[in-house]
Design an enzyme around this catalytic site. Sequence first.
Site, PDB file in Angstrom:
ATOM      1  N   TYR A   1      51.344  45.126  40.755  1.00  0.00           N
ATOM      2  CA  TYR A   1      50.762  43.875  41.257  1.00  0.00           C
ATOM      3  C   TYR A   1      51.371  43.494  42.604  1.00  0.00           C
ATOM      4  O   TYR A   1      50.663  43.230  43.576  1.00  0.00           O
ATOM      5  CB  TYR A   1      50.998  42.773  40.230  1.00  0.00           C
ATOM      6  CG  TYR A   1      50.359  41.443  40.553  1.00  0.00           C
ATOM      7  CD1 TYR A   1      48.968  41.307  40.617  1.00  0.00           C
ATOM      8  CD2 TYR A   1      51.134  40.300  40.772  1.00  0.00           C
ATOM      9  CE1 TYR A   1      48.378  40.072  40.886  1.00  0.00           C
ATOM     10  CE2 TYR A   1      50.558  39.072  41.034  1.00  0.00           C
ATOM     11  CZ  TYR A   1      49.181  38.962  41.088  1.00  0.00           C
ATOM     12  OH  TYR A   1      48.596  37.739  41.359  1.00  0.00           O
TER      13      TYR A   1
ATOM     14  N   PHE B   1      39.532  32.615  36.104  1.00  0.00           N
ATOM     15  CA  PHE B   1      40.031  31.227  36.017  1.00  0.00           C
ATOM     16  C   PHE B   1      39.908  30.512  37.370  1.00  0.00           C
ATOM     17  O   PHE B   1      39.113  29.575  37.534  1.00  0.00           O
ATOM     18  CB  PHE B   1      41.477  31.288  35.502  1.00  0.00           C
ATOM     19  CG  PHE B   1      42.331  30.116  35.866  1.00  0.00           C
ATOM     20  CD1 PHE B   1      41.949  28.826  35.518  1.00  0.00           C
ATOM     21  CD2 PHE B   1      43.531  30.296  36.556  1.00  0.00           C
ATOM     22  CE1 PHE B   1      42.742  27.734  35.867  1.00  0.00           C
ATOM     23  CE2 PHE B   1      44.322  29.222  36.903  1.00  0.00           C
ATOM     24  CZ  PHE B   1      43.928  27.933  36.563  1.00  0.00           C
TER      25      PHE B   1
ATOM     26  N   ASP C   1      32.473  46.341  40.064  1.00  0.00           N
ATOM     27  CA  ASP C   1      33.894  46.586  40.329  1.00  0.00           C
ATOM     28  C   ASP C   1      34.040  46.748  41.846  1.00  0.00           C
ATOM     29  O   ASP C   1      33.544  47.729  42.416  1.00  0.00           O
ATOM     30  CB  ASP C   1      34.313  47.853  39.582  1.00  0.00           C
ATOM     31  CG  ASP C   1      35.770  48.228  39.818  1.00  0.00           C
ATOM     32  OD1 ASP C   1      36.367  47.753  40.811  1.00  0.00           O
ATOM     33  OD2 ASP C   1      36.309  49.012  39.024  1.00  0.00           O
TER      34      ASP C   1
HETATM   35  P1  NAD Z   1      41.729  35.924  36.483  1.00  0.00           P
HETATM   36  O1  NAD Z   1      42.138  37.173  35.782  1.00  0.00           O
HETATM   37  O2  NAD Z   1      41.226  34.816  35.663  1.00  0.00           O
HETATM   38  O3  NAD Z   1      40.666  36.244  37.615  1.00  0.00           O
HETATM   39  C1  NAD Z   1      40.549  37.483  38.255  1.00  0.00           C
HETATM   40  C2  NAD Z   1      39.085  37.879  38.217  1.00  0.00           C
HETATM   41  O4  NAD Z   1      38.898  39.104  38.929  1.00  0.00           O
HETATM   42  C3  NAD Z   1      38.571  38.128  36.797  1.00  0.00           C
HETATM   43  O5  NAD Z   1      37.359  37.447  36.606  1.00  0.00           O
HETATM   44  C4  NAD Z   1      38.374  39.637  36.731  1.00  0.00           C
HETATM   45  O6  NAD Z   1      37.355  40.020  35.827  1.00  0.00           O
HETATM   46  C5  NAD Z   1      38.058  39.958  38.174  1.00  0.00           C
HETATM   47  N1  NAD Z   1      38.365  41.334  38.587  1.00  0.00           N
HETATM   48  C6  NAD Z   1      39.522  42.009  38.420  1.00  0.00           C
HETATM   49  N2  NAD Z   1      39.437  43.233  38.983  1.00  0.00           N
HETATM   50  C7  NAD Z   1      38.191  43.321  39.524  1.00  0.00           C
HETATM   51  C8  NAD Z   1      37.493  44.329  40.235  1.00  0.00           C
HETATM   52  N3  NAD Z   1      38.065  45.504  40.523  1.00  0.00           N
HETATM   53  N4  NAD Z   1      36.226  44.091  40.634  1.00  0.00           N
HETATM   54  C9  NAD Z   1      35.634  42.899  40.352  1.00  0.00           C
HETATM   55  N5  NAD Z   1      36.235  41.906  39.678  1.00  0.00           N
HETATM   56  C10 NAD Z   1      37.506  42.116  39.264  1.00  0.00           C
HETATM   57  O7  NAD Z   1      42.997  35.457  37.340  1.00  0.00           O
HETATM   58  P2  NAD Z   1      43.187  34.184  38.270  1.00  0.00           P
HETATM   59  O8  NAD Z   1      44.415  33.507  37.828  1.00  0.00           O
HETATM   60  O9  NAD Z   1      41.923  33.414  38.363  1.00  0.00           O
HETATM   61  O10 NAD Z   1      43.516  34.857  39.675  1.00  0.00           O
HETATM   62  C11 NAD Z   1      42.542  34.996  40.690  1.00  0.00           C
HETATM   63  C12 NAD Z   1      43.172  35.580  41.937  1.00  0.00           C
HETATM   64  O11 NAD Z   1      44.168  34.699  42.439  1.00  0.00           O
HETATM   65  C13 NAD Z   1      43.852  36.922  41.706  1.00  0.00           C
HETATM   66  O12 NAD Z   1      43.618  37.770  42.813  1.00  0.00           O
HETATM   67  C14 NAD Z   1      45.315  36.579  41.630  1.00  0.00           C
HETATM   68  O13 NAD Z   1      46.140  37.640  42.048  1.00  0.00           O
HETATM   69  C15 NAD Z   1      45.394  35.388  42.577  1.00  0.00           C
HETATM   70  N6  NAD Z   1      46.506  34.517  42.230  1.00  0.00           N
HETATM   71  C16 NAD Z   1      46.441  33.720  41.110  1.00  0.00           C
HETATM   72  C17 NAD Z   1      47.523  32.934  40.766  1.00  0.00           C
HETATM   73  C18 NAD Z   1      47.502  32.043  39.556  1.00  0.00           C
HETATM   74  O14 NAD Z   1      48.538  31.452  39.229  1.00  0.00           O
HETATM   75  N7  NAD Z   1      46.395  31.851  38.857  1.00  0.00           N
HETATM   76  C19 NAD Z   1      48.687  32.957  41.553  1.00  0.00           C
HETATM   77  C20 NAD Z   1      48.719  33.800  42.665  1.00  0.00           C
HETATM   78  C21 NAD Z   1      47.621  34.564  42.999  1.00  0.00           C
END
Ligand code: NAD
Length: 325
Positions: A153, A18, A63
Site C-alpha cells: 500500500y 466509502f 478494473d
Molecule cells: P474503499 O475500499 O471503501 O474504496 C476504494 C474503492 O476502490 C472501492 O469501491 C473498490 O471497489 C475500488 N477499487 C479498488 N481497486 C480498484 C480497481 N483496480 N479498479 C476499480 N476500482 C477499484 O476505501 P476508502 O476508504 O473509500 O478509500 C478511498 C481512497 O482514499 C483509496 O484510494 C484510499 O487509499 C484513499 N485513502 C483513504 C483513507 C481513509 O481513511 N478512508 C485515508 C487515506 C487515503
Amino acid sequence: MALKTAHPKAVVAGGAGFLGSHLCQRLIADGFEVLCVDDLSTGRESNIRHLLEHAGFSFLRSDVAMERLTVQGDVELVFHLASPASPTAYLARPVETLLAGSLGTRNLLELARSKHARFLLASTSEVYGDPQVSPQSEDYWGHVNPVGPRSAYDEAKRFAESLTVAYRSASGVDTGIARIFNTYGPRMQADDGRVVSTFIRQALSEMPLTVHGDGHQTRSLCYVDDTVEGLMRFARSEHSGPVNLGSPRELTVRRIAALVRVVTQSSSPIQFVAAMVDDPKVRCPDISLAKTLLRWVPAVSLETGLENTAKWMAGELNDALPARA
Ligand code: NAD
Ligand code: UDP
C-alpha cells in the site's frame, strides 16, 4: 480551477467505496455529471444505489488497472480513489494494490491527459510510514519499510505520487496530490478491520474492543464530510500539492476505544491483542498548508462524527440480522 462548462463531468475511480460514494454524492449536489468507475472489489453497489436514479450519475464496473477508460465528451475532473484502503484489504490483495497504484494511476492520468482534465490523486498519510517526526508536514519524506507487509500500500501510493508528478512535468497534466489521513463515517464496512468500524461494531454487539498492542499508538480521525469538503476545495484549486487533509486532533487508540464506548453507551471490555507488524506509532497531520491554500479545516467534532457513524452502523447491523418470525 475555473470550470469550463455549466454541467462539468467528473470521473470518480473507486466511487462505489466509502469515501468515493460520499464524493460522488457531493459532486452531484454541486451540479456535476458523474461517471463512477469501480470494480466493486471492496466497494458496494448499495453505497451508490441512491445516486443511480439521478440523471447525471452513471456507473461503470471496471478494473482501472486492467482497462483503459473511454469516456464520451468533455471531462473536467478525474479523481483516483480506486485502491484497497484498509490494512485488512490491502494485506489480503497486495498485488492488486500495487497494480491499482501503478497501472491504475497511469490509465487515469492518460484519461486526464487526453481530456485536458484536472487529475486528483487520493494519496495517504501512509506515505509517511512509521514517522519519526510529528506532526507530519508535506515536506517530510517518510519512514517506510519497503519490504514489510504494509509496503504494497505505502509503496503503491508513493509510486502513484511520483507518476503523478512525472505526468505534470513531462506531459503538462494539471494534477493534485491529496494526502488523506484516517477518515471515518457512514458507509464504512463493519468488517473492514479499521479501528472506528471495528470498535463500533464490537461496542454495538457488546463484544470486547480489540486494541492492538498496548494501544498507545496514535491516530487523528477526520469525519468523511470534512475530507470531501477538502477534496472539493483542492479539486477546484490550481494547486499541485501534496496537501495533507486530516484532523489535527491526535488520540491514542486506547482513547478512541474509550470514546466509542461512551458514544455507543456500551459496556464492552477492552481486550489487548497482538500488535500489527510495522504499525505506525504516531500519526498526526500538520494542516497548515490546507488552511492557507484551501482555507480548509475540519468542522465536525469527533463526538458528533462517531455518533453519526454508530447510528448508521446500528442500522446496517440490524438490517443484516435474519428477520424474526
Ligand atoms: P474503499 O475500499 O471503501 O474504496 C476504494 C474503492 O476502490 C472501492 O469501491 C473498490 O471497489 C475500488 N477499487 C479498488 N481497486 C480498484 C480497481 N483496480 N479498479 C476499480 N476500482 C477499484 O476505501 P476508502 O476508504 O473509500 O478509500 C478511498 C481512497 O482514499 C483509496 O484510494 C484510499 O487509499 C484513499 N485513502 C483513504 C483513507 C481513509 O481513511 N478512508 C485515508 C487515506 C487515503
Ligand atoms: N486497531 C486496533 N484494533 C482494531 C483495529 C485497528 O487497535 O481492531 C489499531 C491499528 O493497529 C492502528 C490503528 O488502530 O494502530 C488504526 O488502524 P486502522 O486499520 O484503522 O488504520 P491505519 O491507520 O493503521 O491504516
